[in-house]
Enzyme design. Structure first.
Site, PDB file in Angstrom:
ATOM      1  N   TYR A 196       8.156  12.336  67.811  1.00  0.00           N
ATOM      2  CA  TYR A 196       7.978  12.310  69.233  1.00  0.00           C
ATOM      3  C   TYR A 196       6.947  13.291  69.533  1.00  0.00           C
ATOM      4  O   TYR A 196       7.112  14.455  69.209  1.00  0.00           O
ATOM      5  CB  TYR A 196       9.425  12.492  70.004  1.00  0.00           C
ATOM      6  CG  TYR A 196       9.316  12.126  71.364  1.00  0.00           C
ATOM      7  CD1 TYR A 196       8.785  11.060  71.980  1.00  0.00           C
ATOM      8  CD2 TYR A 196       9.766  13.161  72.224  1.00  0.00           C
ATOM      9  CE1 TYR A 196       8.692  10.648  73.159  1.00  0.00           C
ATOM     10  CE2 TYR A 196       9.923  12.941  73.806  1.00  0.00           C
ATOM     11  CZ  TYR A 196       9.151  11.738  74.074  1.00  0.00           C
ATOM     12  OH  TYR A 196       9.398  11.406  75.450  1.00  0.00           O
TER      13      TYR A 196
ATOM     14  N   ARG B  96       6.361  14.762  72.719  1.00  0.00           N
ATOM     15  CA  ARG B  96       6.670  15.567  73.880  1.00  0.00           C
ATOM     16  C   ARG B  96       7.616  16.610  73.510  1.00  0.00           C
ATOM     17  O   ARG B  96       8.877  16.291  73.514  1.00  0.00           O
ATOM     18  CB  ARG B  96       7.040  14.668  74.977  1.00  0.00           C
ATOM     19  CG  ARG B  96       5.741  13.824  75.915  1.00  0.00           C
ATOM     20  CD  ARG B  96       6.342  13.257  76.856  1.00  0.00           C
ATOM     21  NE  ARG B  96       5.046  12.530  77.432  1.00  0.00           N
ATOM     22  CZ  ARG B  96       4.774  11.319  77.472  1.00  0.00           C
ATOM     23  NH1 ARG B  96       5.577  10.719  76.593  1.00  0.00           N
ATOM     24  NH2 ARG B  96       3.894  10.638  77.997  1.00  0.00           N
TER      25      ARG B  96
ATOM     26  N   GLU C 247      13.210  13.437  80.344  1.00  0.00           N
ATOM     27  CA  GLU C 247      12.627  12.020  81.021  1.00  0.00           C
ATOM     28  C   GLU C 247      13.358  11.000  80.407  1.00  0.00           C
ATOM     29  O   GLU C 247      13.744  10.031  81.171  1.00  0.00           O
ATOM     30  CB  GLU C 247      11.118  11.840  81.074  1.00  0.00           C
ATOM     31  CG  GLU C 247      10.507  12.933  81.668  1.00  0.00           C
ATOM     32  CD  GLU C 247      10.589  12.800  83.434  1.00  0.00           C
ATOM     33  OE1 GLU C 247      10.610  11.716  83.647  1.00  0.00           O
ATOM     34  OE2 GLU C 247      10.876  13.693  84.070  1.00  0.00           O
TER      35      GLU C 247
ATOM     36  N   ASP D 268      14.064  13.454  75.161  1.00  0.00           N
ATOM     37  CA  ASP D 268      13.708  14.641  76.279  1.00  0.00           C
ATOM     38  C   ASP D 268      14.446  14.322  77.580  1.00  0.00           C
ATOM     39  O   ASP D 268      15.006  13.351  77.806  1.00  0.00           O
ATOM     40  CB  ASP D 268      12.293  14.692  76.126  1.00  0.00           C
ATOM     41  CG  ASP D 268      11.386  13.299  76.964  1.00  0.00           C
ATOM     42  OD1 ASP D 268      12.176  12.573  77.399  1.00  0.00           O
ATOM     43  OD2 ASP D 268      10.279  13.507  76.745  1.00  0.00           O
TER      44      ASP D 268
ATOM     45  N   HIS E 246      13.961  20.579  69.625  1.00  0.00           N
ATOM     46  CA  HIS E 246      13.190  19.533  69.436  1.00  0.00           C
ATOM     47  C   HIS E 246      12.335  19.585  68.291  1.00  0.00           C
ATOM     48  O   HIS E 246      11.734  21.004  67.904  1.00  0.00           O
ATOM     49  CB  HIS E 246      12.153  19.479  70.468  1.00  0.00           C
ATOM     50  CG  HIS E 246      12.809  18.941  71.768  1.00  0.00           C
ATOM     51  ND1 HIS E 246      12.247  18.687  73.095  1.00  0.00           N
ATOM     52  CD2 HIS E 246      14.028  18.581  72.101  1.00  0.00           C
ATOM     53  CE1 HIS E 246      13.163  18.334  73.949  1.00  0.00           C
ATOM     54  NE2 HIS E 246      14.137  18.191  73.339  1.00  0.00           N
TER      55      HIS E 246
ATOM     56  N   GLU F 170      12.065   2.153  76.377  1.00  0.00           N
ATOM     57  CA  GLU F 170      11.113   2.304  77.249  1.00  0.00           C
ATOM     58  C   GLU F 170      10.104   0.967  77.109  1.00  0.00           C
ATOM     59  O   GLU F 170       9.839   0.404  78.256  1.00  0.00           O
ATOM     60  CB  GLU F 170      10.444   3.756  77.398  1.00  0.00           C
ATOM     61  CG  GLU F 170      11.271   4.763  77.994  1.00  0.00           C
ATOM     62  CD  GLU F 170      11.764   5.338  76.581  1.00  0.00           C
ATOM     63  OE1 GLU F 170      12.029   6.715  77.067  1.00  0.00           O
ATOM     64  OE2 GLU F 170      11.780   5.175  75.683  1.00  0.00           O
TER      65      GLU F 170
ATOM     66  N   ASP G 142      13.734   7.822  75.092  1.00  0.00           N
ATOM     67  CA  ASP G 142      13.124   8.893  74.485  1.00  0.00           C
ATOM     68  C   ASP G 142      14.023  10.232  74.292  1.00  0.00           C
ATOM     69  O   ASP G 142      14.815  10.490  75.166  1.00  0.00           O
ATOM     70  CB  ASP G 142      11.830   9.323  75.169  1.00  0.00           C
ATOM     71  CG  ASP G 142      10.636   8.391  74.964  1.00  0.00           C
ATOM     72  OD1 ASP G 142      10.891   7.704  73.842  1.00  0.00           O
ATOM     73  OD2 ASP G 142       9.459   8.361  75.551  1.00  0.00           O
TER      74      ASP G 142
END
Length: 879
Positions: free
Chosen positions: A304, A306, A85, A83, A351, A8, A81
């Site tokens: 990470y 999130r 998103e 997740d 996670h 990203e 990432d």
């Protein structure tokens, strides 16, 4: 060998490229590369929810660079990432590359890593997988739902409730939580109770305190002594008695550490202990995740950020336990590693928690490599992580029962205390609280049964009143949303930011207070779209979306079920008249709009004419209360407000109350009631010059305002000092969106109204510096959304190099000299950009008027007609 890796951010790209070497080219997508355009048809329910994606100019340029690199590559590796998103960004990039025919027969791999360290990156490259289609489907469903709700519900608000800005699937439910709490507070009726506390001492002279626990064989709770007569009788009985220890009971107990951080618990604790807003916490965590320079190498300091998981990788647990043993000793290391499970609804257990990538990098060592706020957040994460694997604290809870003999009543008192016999994890860390309660951490002296006790002072009988539930802090609201299963960890910070930016809530002493607009929107939605702001419905929809991500539900089926009922609710409002809306809002918000009168009279009777009925009115500039006898009676006042507690009656027939004389000018200072609320005025108009005025800020009571307070308001704006770098002045003032400091076109919010009068130069400079960090590459502050232009598309206000300006499409319109960007309204912004467009401004080429873009340009005219129709209905409702 030439492999292209997509991440990203450029910071991640630079770091990862060093780890992978010359065979890899790491490129950044700069976040999402496509989005749904803000226009009708971006999601088409009639075409089975076909989604029309749009690439903006900057993203198009970066995607072209990625496409050129991929055409000559041996392999494409998508490393965004770990997740939902991140999965979506990888999917978007791949879809665009396929559309450009940049991919031929090159293999495409998806890799994920939880930390930006060399070991984590290299391990990830050894375990590639395909794009998770279920995660992408869940993203598409969420994005479609948010679009369908926002794009269809917001126009209903604009038509039926002037001044409303927007509605959202999660945003509106979060706002309802804040408004519901405010209703609880307003409806709360205080209950009187008395406490009886005796200051005692042992035969050895050691003092402590005890409280009454029972009388005449009946146990007394906190609220059971309800009046002064009862309290006085009990006080006299205790003072007439001989006191002695009846029983001493000591029970051992354990306190266990909290699990390492998830996204929401990190936001909550950073808010409590560091005073960071959730959005600020996530900004800092992002930097710690992407890495800092350590000895010439950029390394990610935390995993990470999130996540809703609380587990840690086995190697991380081993490293933490080793550190605890070396720094604190074996006594502080549990016999086996601690394992945690989350209690949050819909949590994705795979996670990992937020933790340091290497616990050996201590906060003290990292402090010299980080700025102050980054260092504070890293220390918080490090301590929480290490403490989570430490031994439990051991405590001894002691209860001493005391008998009072000698009067004609049987009375007992009780003293309690807790002693920490082994500190365990408390040696390093203790979790904060949103609302501190009385604890029992006081230590009691040694006592034994039968010992006599002496009073060292008269028994204290103190009157108290129960208090309403406290308003939410940002941390408490995040916690409540998580408990209810509303939203996801990655959305909490953005949701709170939207509520503040829309002017629906304000922060007062770090507590969320709903604004009038927020209360009206919530009442409207509860009246006509209740299902879509219900907590259970929203949480249930989140569960369905998580089932989609687990490949248990078809995402299109979820959308079909939702749309079938939602479109019916939208259609039902098409014939809704303004009078129906006003009647519903009058009913739902009755106690707020029409507060009880001090004289006990009907709160809806007009205090000016005595015959008209007060009702909510919807005006061009917002909502207010007016008389049904308009225009013969022109009485108005703001929502939920009275001039001095008697609806303006005590202020005189003209609604003016004299507060005193300004000692500096000799002019009279008056309190007045305007359409937009109470305000203070200095003197009277002289020819065409208006006197100085100042509105009362949210939370200030007109009834309690005195001359001193009025002069403080009239003294604004206040010069804080001169900026140490630019030499230009810094001012503190109150704007439409609350208190702020300003300097050279940059505006930064303050925490509360009181801070406007006390903020010092250091705090002001820090707040402005934080705001400047949000500047884009061209030096402009990220725009604050004002709302939608009648022609479609958002209007935003920015702080530019040459002063504040508003932006709509390619049209940039500078704010007139002296205009406060914090107080700028959508109507004013529309006039500015339309005027600039007429002149052909906004760029090197003359900007076309937005209305001429597409045949759909008839919308503004339609909206104008609808507005005129609404205006007629409002006049009719006013009489």
């Amino acid at each position: 060998m030439h492999n292209v890796v997509i991440v990203e951010s450029p910071a991640k790209a630079k770091t990862i490229n060093k780890y992978l070497g010359s065979d890899y080219e790491v490129l950044a997508s700069y976040g999402h590369v496509r989005d749904l355009p803000a226009k009708d048809g971006s999601v088409d329910p009639e075409a089975d929810f076909h989604m029309l994606w749009e690439v903006d100019g900057k993203s198009a340029q970066r995607l072209n660079e990625i496409a050129r690199a991929v055409k000559g590559a041996d392999k494409l590796i998508l490393a965004t990432d770990p997740d939902r998103e991140g999965e979506a960004i990888s999917w978007h990039v791949l879809e665009v590359l396929r559309a450009k025919k940049a991919l031929k027969d090159q293999p495409v791999e998806r890799v994920v890593f939880n930390a930006i360290t060399k070991q984590a990156i290299l391990d990830a490259m050894k375990h590639p997988r395909e794009i998770d289609s279920a995660l992408v489907d869940a993203y598409l469903a969420r994005r479609a739902l948010d679009y369908l709700v926002g794009f269809n519900l917001s126009p209903v608000l604009w038509r039926k409730l002037p001044g409303a800005r927007s509605a959202g699937r999660v945003q509106s439910v979060a706002l309802r939580l804040v408004c519901d709490r405010e209703v609880e507070i307003e409806r709360f009726k205080p209950r009187e109770y008395w406490s009886l506390v005796a200051q005692l001492k042992t035969p050895r002279g050691e003092a402590f305190e005890a409280r009454i626990s029972s009388a005449d064989g009946k146990r007394l709770g906190r609220l059971d002594v309800a009046d002064e007569a009862t309290a006085t009788a009990l006080k006299q009985a205790i003072e007439a008695s001989e006191l002695a220890v009846a029983n001493v009971e000591a029970k051992p107990g354990r306190r266990n550490p909290q699990p390492p951080f998830t996204t929401s618990t990190l936001q909550q604790e950073a808010s409590r202990k560091l005073g960071f807003a959730p959005n600020r916490t996530m900004q800092l965590a992002q930097r710690l995740y992407e890495g800092v320079d350590i000895g010439g190498e950029t390394v990610g300091l935390i995993t990470y950020m999130r996540t809703d998981g609380v587990d840690m990788a086995p190697e991380a647990v081993t490293a933490v336990r080793s550190l605890i043993g070396s720094d604190y000793g074996d006594r502080y290391v549990p016999s086996s590693p601690r394992r945690y499970t989350t209690k949050a609804k819909n949590a994705q257990e795979a996670h990992e928690a937020v933790r340091p990538t290497d616990p050996r990098r201590t906060p003290k060592e990292m402090a010299r490599r980080l700025d102050d706020d980054q260092a504070k957040l890293y220390e918080l994460i490090w301590k929480r992580t290490v403490a989570s694997q430490m031994e439990s604290a051991e405590v001894e809870r002691t209860t001493v029962d005391i008998s009072a003999n000698g009067s004609d009543r049987r009375i007992e008192l009780r003293a309690t205390g807790t002693v920490v016999t082994f500190d365990g994890f408390l040696a390093l860390y203790q979790e904060g609280r949103d609302d501190e309660e009385d604890d029992e951490a006081r230590r009691l002296p040694q006592m034994s049964a039968g010992e006599p006790l002496a009073r060292v002072a008269p028994v204290a009988a103190t009157q108290h009143f129960t208090e309403p539930p406290p308003r939410y802090t940002e941390a408490a609201l995040v916690k409540r949303m998580e408990e209810l299963g509303i939203g996801r960890p990655s959305t909490y910070a953005a949701t709170l930011t939207v509520l503040r930016d829309r002017g629906y809530v304000q922060l007062d002493k770090k507590r969320l207070v709903p604004d009038d607009k927020g209360r009206l929107v919530t009442a409207f939605l509860e009246s006509f779209f209740n299902r879509y702001v219900e907590y259970d419905f929203t949480a249930g929809l989140e569960e369905q979306l998580d089932r989609v991500s687990n490949d248990e539900l078809d995402w299109k089926e979820v959308l079909r079920d939702f749309w079938r009922e939602f479109t019916g609710a939208i259609d039902a409002t098409k014939e809704l008249r303004v009078t129906e809306v006003l009647n519903a809002l009058n009913e739902v918000l009755g106690p707020y709009i029409f507060p009880a009168r001090a004289d006990g009279g009907d709160p809806r009777v007009c205090p000016t004419c005595g015959t008209g009925q007060l009702s909510l009115k919807l005006g061009k500039f917002g909502s207010f209360v007016g008389c049904s006898n308009y225009p013969e009676c022109r009485y108005t006042r703001p929502l939920g407000a009275e001039l001095d507690g008697t609806d303006g009656a005590a202020a005189g027939g003209d609604g003016v109350k004299t507060l005193g004389t300004d000692p500096a000018s000799g002019q009279e200072v008056t309190l007045r009631n305007g359409r937009f609320g109470p305000y203070v005025q200095l003197g009277e108009p002289v020819e065409k010059e208006k006197p100085k005025r100042a509105s009362l800020p949210k939370g200030w009571s007109a009834a309690e305002l005195d001359l001193e307070g009025a002069l403080r308001l009239l003294s604004l704006p206040r010069l804080v000092g001169v900026h140490p770098e630019s030499g230009k002045p810094i001012e503190a003032n109150l704007g439409r969106y609350g208190p702020y400091v300003s300097h050279d076109g940059v505006y930064a919010n303050l925490d509360g109204v009181d801070e406007v009068f006390s903020v010092g130069i250091n705090r002001a400079v820090a707040a402005l510096a934080e705001k400047k960090e949000k500047r884009g590459a061209r030096g402009a502050v990220a725009g604050r959304a004002l709302g939608e232009h009648p022609g479609g598309g958002p209007i935003t206000v920015h702080a530019g190099r040459y002063g504040p300006y508003v932006k709509y499409g390619k049209v940039n319109a500078t704010l007139p000299q002296g205009t406060d960007p914090e107080a700028l309204t959508l109507d004013e912004a529309v006039r500015l950009v339309d005027a600039k467009a007429e002149k052909g401004g906004g760029g090197r080429k003359p900007a076309r008027k937005p209305a001429a873009k597409k045949p759909a340009a008839k919308k503004p005219a339609a909206k104008k007609a609808a507005s005129a129709k609404t205006g007629k209905a409002a006049k009719a409702a006013a009489g």
